[in-house]
Design a protein around this motif. Sequence first.
Motif, mmCIF file in Angstrom:
data_model
loop_
_atom_site.group_PDB
_atom_site.id
_atom_site.type_symbol
_atom_site.label_atom_id
_atom_site.label_comp_id
_atom_site.label_asym_id
_atom_site.label_seq_id
_atom_site.Cartn_x
_atom_site.Cartn_y
_atom_site.Cartn_z
ATOM 1 N N LEU A 126 41.696 36.551 41.548
ATOM 2 C CA LEU A 126 40.682 36.795 40.521
ATOM 3 C C LEU A 126 39.678 35.652 40.515
ATOM 4 C CD1 LEU A 126 42.709 38.068 37.449
ATOM 5 C CD2 LEU A 126 40.999 39.306 38.735
ATOM 6 N N THR A 127 38.412 36.014 40.426
ATOM 7 C CA THR A 127 37.349 35.030 40.306
ATOM 8 C C THR A 127 36.455 35.438 39.148
ATOM 9 O OG1 THR A 127 36.004 36.242 41.903
ATOM 10 C CG2 THR A 127 37.396 34.449 42.778
ATOM 11 N N ARG A 128 35.585 34.534 38.725
ATOM 12 C CA ARG A 128 34.714 34.811 37.581
ATOM 13 C C ARG A 128 33.835 36.039 37.798
ATOM 14 N NH1 ARG A 128 32.263 30.617 34.074
ATOM 15 N NH2 ARG A 128 34.142 29.810 33.118
ATOM 16 N N ASP A 129 33.423 36.292 39.043
ATOM 17 C CA ASP A 129 32.531 37.417 39.286
ATOM 18 C C ASP A 129 33.237 38.776 39.184
ATOM 19 O OD1 ASP A 129 33.863 36.813 41.732
ATOM 20 O OD2 ASP A 129 32.344 37.948 42.829
ATOM 21 N N CYS A 130 34.548 38.773 38.955
ATOM 22 C CA CYS A 130 35.274 40.023 38.705
ATOM 23 C C CYS A 130 35.023 40.525 37.279
ATOM 24 C CB CYS A 130 36.779 39.834 38.907
ATOM 25 S SG CYS A 130 37.258 39.505 40.604
ATOM 26 N N PHE A 131 34.461 39.671 36.429
ATOM 27 C CA PHE A 131 34.258 40.001 35.020
ATOM 28 C C PHE A 131 32.813 39.780 34.625
ATOM 29 C CE2 PHE A 131 38.543 38.407 35.659
ATOM 30 C CZ PHE A 131 39.295 39.426 35.116
ATOM 31 N N ARG A 132 32.420 40.448 33.557
ATOM 32 C CA ARG A 132 31.125 40.167 32.940
ATOM 33 C C ARG A 132 31.318 40.162 31.431
ATOM 34 N NH1 ARG A 132 28.819 44.332 30.564
ATOM 35 N NH2 ARG A 132 29.432 46.427 31.166
ATOM 36 N N MET A 180 35.556 36.697 9.556
ATOM 37 C CA MET A 180 35.590 37.378 10.838
ATOM 38 C C MET A 180 34.215 37.225 11.500
ATOM 39 S SD MET A 180 36.824 41.222 11.776
ATOM 40 C CE MET A 180 38.528 40.799 11.532
ATOM 41 N N PRO A 181 34.166 37.026 12.812
ATOM 42 C CA PRO A 181 32.884 36.842 13.489
ATOM 43 C C PRO A 181 32.021 38.096 13.412
ATOM 44 C CG PRO A 181 34.670 37.015 15.085
ATOM 45 C CD PRO A 181 35.301 36.977 13.722
ATOM 46 N N SER A 182 30.707 37.909 13.550
ATOM 47 C CA SER A 182 29.785 39.046 13.508
ATOM 48 C C SER A 182 29.506 39.602 14.900
ATOM 49 C CB SER A 182 28.479 38.630 12.837
ATOM 50 O OG SER A 182 27.870 37.592 13.587
ATOM 51 N N THR A 183 29.921 38.882 15.936
ATOM 52 C CA THR A 183 29.702 39.321 17.311
ATOM 53 C C THR A 183 31.032 39.646 17.976
ATOM 54 O OG1 THR A 183 27.763 37.905 17.484
ATOM 55 C CG2 THR A 183 28.698 38.692 19.534
ATOM 56 N N ASN A 184 31.083 40.791 18.615
ATOM 57 C CA ASN A 184 32.262 41.228 19.350
ATOM 58 C C ASN A 184 32.043 40.855 20.811
ATOM 59 O OD1 ASN A 184 34.532 42.510 20.247
ATOM 60 N ND2 ASN A 184 33.702 44.572 20.026
ATOM 61 N N ARG A 185 32.811 39.887 21.296
ATOM 62 C CA ARG A 185 32.690 39.453 22.694
ATOM 63 C C ARG A 185 33.756 40.159 23.513
ATOM 64 N NH1 ARG A 185 32.783 33.386 23.341
ATOM 65 N NH2 ARG A 185 31.776 33.947 25.268
ATOM 66 N N GLN A 186 33.324 40.825 24.572
ATOM 67 C CA GLN A 186 34.233 41.586 25.420
ATOM 68 C C GLN A 186 34.018 41.179 26.867
ATOM 69 O OE1 GLN A 186 32.942 45.558 24.732
ATOM 70 N NE2 GLN A 186 33.651 45.601 22.620
ATOM 71 N N PHE A 187 35.108 40.971 27.565
ATOM 72 C CA PHE A 187 35.026 40.735 28.995
ATOM 73 C C PHE A 187 35.312 42.058 29.682
ATOM 74 C CE2 PHE A 187 35.708 36.522 27.357
ATOM 75 C CZ PHE A 187 34.810 35.782 28.103
ATOM 76 N N HIS A 188 34.333 42.578 30.381
ATOM 77 C CA HIS A 188 34.462 43.847 31.086
ATOM 78 C C HIS A 188 34.807 43.583 32.543
ATOM 79 C CE1 HIS A 188 32.073 46.556 28.192
ATOM 80 N NE2 HIS A 188 32.507 45.511 27.535
ATOM 81 N N LEU A 189 35.570 44.482 33.099
ATOM 82 C CA LEU A 189 35.900 44.394 34.506
ATOM 83 C C LEU A 189 34.673 44.825 35.303
ATOM 84 C CD1 LEU A 189 38.215 43.825 36.479
ATOM 85 C CD2 LEU A 189 38.775 46.249 36.362
ATOM 86 N N ALA A 190 34.085 43.900 36.035
ATOM 87 C CA ALA A 190 32.886 44.195 36.818
ATOM 88 C C ALA A 190 33.248 44.794 38.171
ATOM 89 C CB ALA A 190 32.051 42.931 37.002
ATOM 90 N N ARG A 191 34.347 44.332 38.723
ATOM 91 C CA ARG A 191 34.805 44.850 40.012
ATOM 92 C C ARG A 191 36.267 44.495 40.183
ATOM 93 N NH1 ARG A 191 35.758 41.268 43.929
ATOM 94 N NH2 ARG A 191 35.029 39.151 43.660
ATOM 95 N N LEU A 192 36.961 45.275 40.988
ATOM 96 C CA LEU A 192 38.352 44.967 41.308
ATOM 97 C C LEU A 192 38.373 43.816 42.307
ATOM 98 C CD1 LEU A 192 39.920 48.511 41.641
ATOM 99 C CD2 LEU A 192 40.236 46.874 39.800
ATOM 100 N N PRO A 193 39.296 42.886 42.151
ATOM 101 C CA PRO A 193 39.333 41.758 43.086
ATOM 102 C C PRO A 193 39.823 42.194 44.467
ATOM 103 C CG PRO A 193 41.172 41.651 41.568
ATOM 104 C CD PRO A 193 40.312 42.792 41.120
ATOM 105 N N ASP A 194 39.275 41.565 45.488
ATOM 106 C CA ASP A 194 39.741 41.784 46.854
ATOM 107 C C ASP A 194 40.861 40.811 47.195
ATOM 108 O OD1 ASP A 194 37.839 43.786 47.341
ATOM 109 O OD2 ASP A 194 36.329 42.283 47.822
ATOM 110 N N GLY A 195 40.965 39.774 46.427
ATOM 111 C CA GLY A 195 41.980 38.734 46.594
ATOM 112 C C GLY A 195 42.246 38.139 45.233
#
Length: 184
Positions: A18-24, A1-16
């Motif tokens: 989905l784009t990469r800047d909606c997540f971090r 099992m990996p030692s790092t937990n990678r999570q994509f967080h919702l950075a902002r709600l999309p206005d149209g």
Amino acid sequence: MPSTNRQFHLARLPDGPLTRDCFRLAETAVPVPKDGEVLLRARLMSVDAANRGAVAALTVAPEQSRFVASPTHYLALCADEALWRPLAVCEEDTVVGFLMWAIDEEDASCWLGGIIIDARHQGRGLGRSAVTAALDLLADRATVGGFALSYGPDNHRAAALYRGVGFVETGEQVDGELVARLRR
């Protein structure tokens, strides 16, 4: 099992669209299980045409059916109202549950609701893992009002689960259910 937990967080709600800047991307260390614990990984995925049927087919144990509505009811709420947003709970590539979230405009709290783990997948910590994943995913959305959820007064399993991740009953009630809140 990996030692790092990678999570994509919702950075902002999309206005149209989905784009990469909606997540971090956030990376944290994978916790080490204590004695008697196992580490399960629940992933939260958007509900879309590819997994909607699997979400709709989820069932809970018969004794739990008085506490939760059917997943199709929750999916309809998400489709009919602009408030609730659906998430599929997945273990590996299998849909094992569902939850939805919304921001309360009055107090800016992030509500979790419709939390279901399929009867065939219960008892392995996936409910706790799903709630924890939702708290992590939506942390940026709950900075002002924290998190909130509700459950029936005699739903002792849900109460214990939510207490275990830090929710505290407030004395509030919504539609006859007890409200619990968490500030992180």
